[in-house]
Design an enzyme around this catalytic site. Structure first.
Site, mmCIF file in Angstrom:
data_model
loop_
_atom_site.group_PDB
_atom_site.id
_atom_site.type_symbol
_atom_site.label_atom_id
_atom_site.label_comp_id
_atom_site.label_asym_id
_atom_site.label_seq_id
_atom_site.Cartn_x
_atom_site.Cartn_y
_atom_site.Cartn_z
ATOM 1 N N GLY A 168 0.778 -1.238 0.000
ATOM 2 C CA GLY A 168 0.000 0.000 0.000
ATOM 3 C C GLY A 168 0.803 1.278 0.000
ATOM 4 N N VAL A 221 5.826 -0.475 9.530
ATOM 5 C CA VAL A 221 5.141 -1.607 10.177
ATOM 6 C C VAL A 221 5.289 -2.924 9.413
ATOM 7 C CG1 VAL A 221 2.889 -1.279 9.061
ATOM 8 C CG2 VAL A 221 2.985 -2.270 11.358
ATOM 9 N N GLU A 245 7.594 -5.150 8.327
ATOM 10 C CA GLU A 245 8.296 -6.297 8.906
ATOM 11 C C GLU A 245 7.966 -6.511 10.382
ATOM 12 O OE1 GLU A 245 12.425 -6.673 6.889
ATOM 13 O OE2 GLU A 245 11.769 -4.602 6.804
#
Lengths: 427, 355, 168
Positions: free
Chosen positions: B48, B309, B311
């Protein structure tokens, strides 16, 4: 009320509409008139020397447009994000270091002809003893995969005095941990399609790293970087496994030689056999704490099997070393991380990049220490968690945005709300 | 007998490459109609980034999300933004896009300030409008200039004089022959690590997380079922909370596979389980109920406070599950994956010691 | 090899094509007819990315011979909805954040449709069971199940709403 108007809003994903309609173009969905289909001949041997390759029958097969071997690579014939140690195509007389090393490329009118052509190529390989265990690979008498030796990199972190720290500890836990090799398993296998239009190579490819891809294509084709255009097609997941070069250089070479569009799509088996993996680790950890559970000293040795080629290996092991303490402040730290070559499939970047392995270990250590000291898992973590003003293992002063305590508190509140209960006492 | 247990796992994760430069660049073009084109080398692989970067550009310029189109990852067109790895794109490319957007917006602000007769500092942008901050007083110069500008644009000089639309300002810019282009880049503030001691500043910022897993272990078969996972993640600022949740949920699933199911089996360097019939991934029936919790401890240097965020989402999952298994049945499996045979062997060992 | 003439209804349109006896349905759809919305993830029936509807039932098109669809009705993602008129499942997948990389999405949508067509009110567990043959590596399935549940709920003209049911 948020101070922002757009940030913080769960707006629909920009690409979602095309994807639910089935119109998003992944690389294997793109085709051009007159397109050829590419396949690679891969080594069945993990360690050896390519003595001879005879592709005359393959080249003569009707419907075959090109067969390329190592001598046909116009440029460097090597790639790798950190170290350029992986050949585009292994040359006669040179080393094979893993099962799956490319020995030849074929472009043909359809996939079936390309497969037939591969079967007609004869290779003569002198087999060498494969090195399959990283710990064995580190021994001085181990067969050398590279002339410079099998230990690719050593990362050390030293802070304070661990001997003194352990002397002052009330409790110490020591344990060896092992983690396995795993596959990224993006649902879209590697794929790409290339054109040579005028003097520019253009390709659409499934990738996480288009600018890096372009650099490797330019180096290996020996053309200007401005003559390579890599366009990321819709990419069906990556998780770190599409950071390395897969089809890119192969496609570019075939497109230039044939002057026709060429497409290459891996089968699932090809994808799993030839893509990078998550590093398997052997980790030894020793952690000390005082009688209250405050951490005093930490030692850790990590051995990572990076397989036949470096890929992101040294970066992964460095990150593991930096993160090995976990999100805790420890005054005395000694960490050594070895990146070791073997003849296994190469390990590289995978979501987490060496940290899931060490987290599995440091979190077991924390629970074992808590049990010995007689406090709860939450208490020992809150006691030792990094905070603004903490110094990390690398001596970095953390000034702000250190939210570990907030996440501990948020998780603990949710645990109470949904009534998760520990068998061994309070969380 | 089936026994339940609960375990905790924590993690930290430095955003960006370790102790290395890893810059990203971006171009922003605010077009004639006030819509925006963002050019970035950042590859969106489904996580995203196109969406988050559009939101960052929209917020900075003061337009709506749907006004921004991100063209990404085309080396013939877009500037290098480095790899989509190291959970770095929201932070690093986000900063690059914000910086490019700010540069383009600066050109608008100069013109808007003239039109509104106030200083640039007094203007706030949002929802396609440039408004004079409520606190600023209206000067005579403002009133005069404002009506002159509005007349110049063919508008009624008597209407609201406290705001202009971005499209109006762009029109004014074009009348003056001014294009509204911006470019920017960002490289996180890091140092290399000392070769002998590893001391240094490997990352500019870190993400943090705590996950708690509830498992059920069948003592007769050794089978582990993950029932619930609470996953609290400090992301600095969630640019798109639903997409952050999606990262957390997907990460937990991969983490669960790592803990319990997945392992590449090798024989003499050859992968034996090279299809999905033999290399098993978590299916919809394997994945537990996941409670994603977004914690926001804003990062000063992040775009609107954001860190990363991607990993972190999976890093503590296996650790939490392993600790939960220990809580459930009192045996600690120290080699992943935690398969039934390993649990049964340890249980037997424990029983023998007890006997 | 002699070609076989087949006739079938594809996304509502009658199609006549000549196929080799060993041609797979997935290759007919993607390579001959240009319907690339249906994806190849494994080619062995393990991942479900190639799911299409055959007479309303979800099947792996990588395991089916094209000749087998003679006289049948086939629906691919291209037949589910369009830019102008999205299917409610497509709308819900967007709204609920059920799409990440999107490679499993077409197959997932068609599996979901085949469930809702025979069971308008599935439980979360029934949904999870029905899509168990469709692998997704990105989402952890949560938002996919949310999206399907949302459509199921809307589809039953809910006076019900889940909350009301839970409160009952």
């Amino acid at each position: 009320m948020s101070e922002f108007k757009v940030v913080g809003q769960s707006v629909p994903k920009a690409d979602a509409l095309d994807k639910v309609i089935g119109r998003a173009k992944f690389a294997a969905d793109i085709s051009f008139p007159g397109m050829l289909y590419a396949k690679a001949l891969r080594s069945p041997v993990a360690h050896g020397i390519l003595q001879h390759i005879d592709y005359s029958a393959a080249a003569a097969l009707p419907g075959v447009a090109a067969v390329l071997t190592g001598k046909d690579v116009p440029g460097a014939n090597n790639f790798g994000i950190i170290i350029k140690d992986e050949p585009v195509i292994v040359k006669n007389g040179e080393k094979i270091r893993k099962i799956g090393d490319t020995l030849a490329l074929v472009a043909a009118e359809n996939e079936a002809i390309a497969e037939q052509a591969l079967a007609l190529i004869k290779v003569d390989i002198e087999e060498l003893t494969p090195v399959l265990c990283p710990i064995a690979a580190m021994q001085p008498d181990a067969p050398k995969i590279y002339d410079k030796g099998n230990v690719l990199a050593v990362r050390k972190i030293v802070k304070g005095d661990t001997e003194a720290g352990f002397r002052d500890s009330a409790v110490v836990v020591q344990q060896q941990y092992k983690t396995q090799m795993v596959e990224h398993a993006y649902i879209e296998p590697e794929a790409g399609i290339a054109l040579f239009d005028g003097d520019v190579v253009t390709m659409w490819v499934s990738t996480q790293n288009p600018h890096y891809d372009a650099k490797e294509v330019a180096r290996n084709l020996n053309i200007g970087l401005n003559k390579v255009r890599v366009i990321q097609a819709a990419t069906g997941g990556g998780f770190g496994g599409k950071l390395d070069v897969s089809v890119q250089v192969h496609l570019a070479m075939l497109a230039v030689v044939t002057r026709r569009p060429v497409r290459m799509v891996y089968s699932r088996t090809e994808s799993i056999k030839n893509s990078v993996k998550r590093h398997p680790y052997t980790i030894t950890m020793k952690t000390g704490a005082d009688a209250n559970g405050r951490l005093t000293a930490f030692e850790c040795t990590i051995i990572g099997d990076t397989g036949a080629y470096a890929s992101y290996g040294p970066g992964t092991l460095t990150r593991s070393a930096v993160h090995a303490t976990g999100p805790y402040e420890i005054p005395n730290v000694k960490i050594t991380a070895y990146t070791v070559y073997t003849n296994n499939p190469q390990a590289g970047a995978m979501r987490g990049f060496g940290v899931p392995q060490v987290a599995f270990a440091h979190e077991a250590q924390m629970d074992m220490l808590a049990e010995k000291v007689g406090i709860s898992p939450l208490e020992i973590r809150l006691l030792n968690a990094l905070r603004p003003g903490s110094l990390t293992a690398t001596g970095q002063y953390l000034e702000q945005s250190v939210g570990i305590v907030s996440t501990l508190e948020a998780a603990a509140a949710k645990v109470r709300e949904i009534k998760l209960e520990r068998r061994g006492g309070r969380l | 007998m089936k026994k339940r247990g609960v375990g905790m796992g924590c993690m930290w994760y430095g955003v960006g490459n370790t102790g290395l430069p890893n810059p990203a660049g971006a171009h922003v073009d605010i077009l004639d109609d006030g819509t925006v084109l963002v050019l970035t080398g950042c590859a969106d692989i489904g996580q995203g980034s196109d969406t988050a970067l559009a939101q960052i550009a929209a917020e900075e310029i003061g337009v709506r999300y749907e006004d921004v189109r991100v063209v990404s990852a085309d080396t013939g067109v877009t500037p290098d933004a480095g790899a989509t790895s190291a959970s770095r794109q929201t932070y690093i490319s986000g900063n690059a896009v914000r910086s490019a957007a700010r540069a383009a917006k600066q050109l608008i602000l100069e013109t808007a300030a003239e039109m509104l007769g106030v200083s640039q500092e007094e203007i706030i942008a949002g929802d396609r409008l440039l408004k004079v901050r409520a606190a600023s007083g209206k000067s005579q110069a403002f009133t005069d200039c404002q009506s002159e500008c509005r007349v110049g644009l063919g508008l009624d000089s008597g209407s609201d004089t406290r705001e202009v639309s971005i499209a109006e300002v762009i029109a004014k810019c074009r009348m003056k022959g001014k294009l509204t282009l911006g470019h920017g880049w960002y490289n996180p503030d890091t140092t290399g690590l000392d070769a002998e001691t590893g001391q240094g500043r490997p990352y500019a910022t870190y993400a943090f997380a705590t996950q708690v897993a509830e498992v059920e272990v069948d003592e007769d078969t050794g089978e582990v079922t993950v029932l619930r996972v609470v996953a609290a993640h400090d992301v600095g600022r969630a640019i798109n909370p639903r997409n952050v949740e999606g990262q957390i949920e997907g990460g937990c699933a991969i983490g669960m596979g790592y803990a319990l199911m997945e392992e590449i089996k090798l024989q003499e360097g050859n992968v034996l389980n090279c299809n999905f019939a033999t290399y098993l991934l978590p299916t919809s029936l394997d994945v537990p109920e996941i409670y994603p919790l977004i914690v926001e401890d804003p990062e000063k240097t992040g775009p609107f406070g954001a860190k990363g965020v991607g990993e972190p989402a999976l890093i503590p999952t296996a650790a939490a599950i392993a600790n939960a298994v220990y809580d459930a049945v009192g045996v600690r499996i120290t080699d992943l994956p935690i398969t039934p045979d390993k649990i049964l062997a340890k249980l037997k060992e424990k029983q023998n010691k007890g006997a | 090899m002699d070609k076989i003439k087949i006739q079938f209804v594809l996304n509502g349109e009658t199609r006549q094509v000549e196929v080799e006896p060993d041609l797979l349905l997935i290759d007919l759809l993607r390579e001959r007819l240009g319907l690339t919305g249906t994806k190849v993830g494994c080619g062995e029936g393990d991942c479900g990315a190639c799911t299409v509807l055959l007479n309303g039932k979800n099947v792996n098109s990588c395991l089916l011979l094209a000749a087998r669809v003679n006289g049948c009705e086939v629906v691919t993602v291209e037949g589910l909805g369009s830019y102008d008129k999205l299917h409610p499942l497509q709308e819900a997948f967007i709204a609920e954040g059920a799409v990440q990389c999107g490679f499993c999405t077409p197959g997932m949508l068609l599996s979901a449709k085949s469930l809702l067509d025979v069971n308008a009110r599935p439980t979360r567990e029934e949904i999870a069971r029905h899509i168990a043959g469709n692998l997704c590596r990105c989402t952890g399935y949560t938002k996919i199940i949310n999206a399907i549940e949302k459509v199921a709920c809307a589809d039953r003209h809910c006076a019900c709403s889940r909350e009301a049911e839970e409160g009952r």
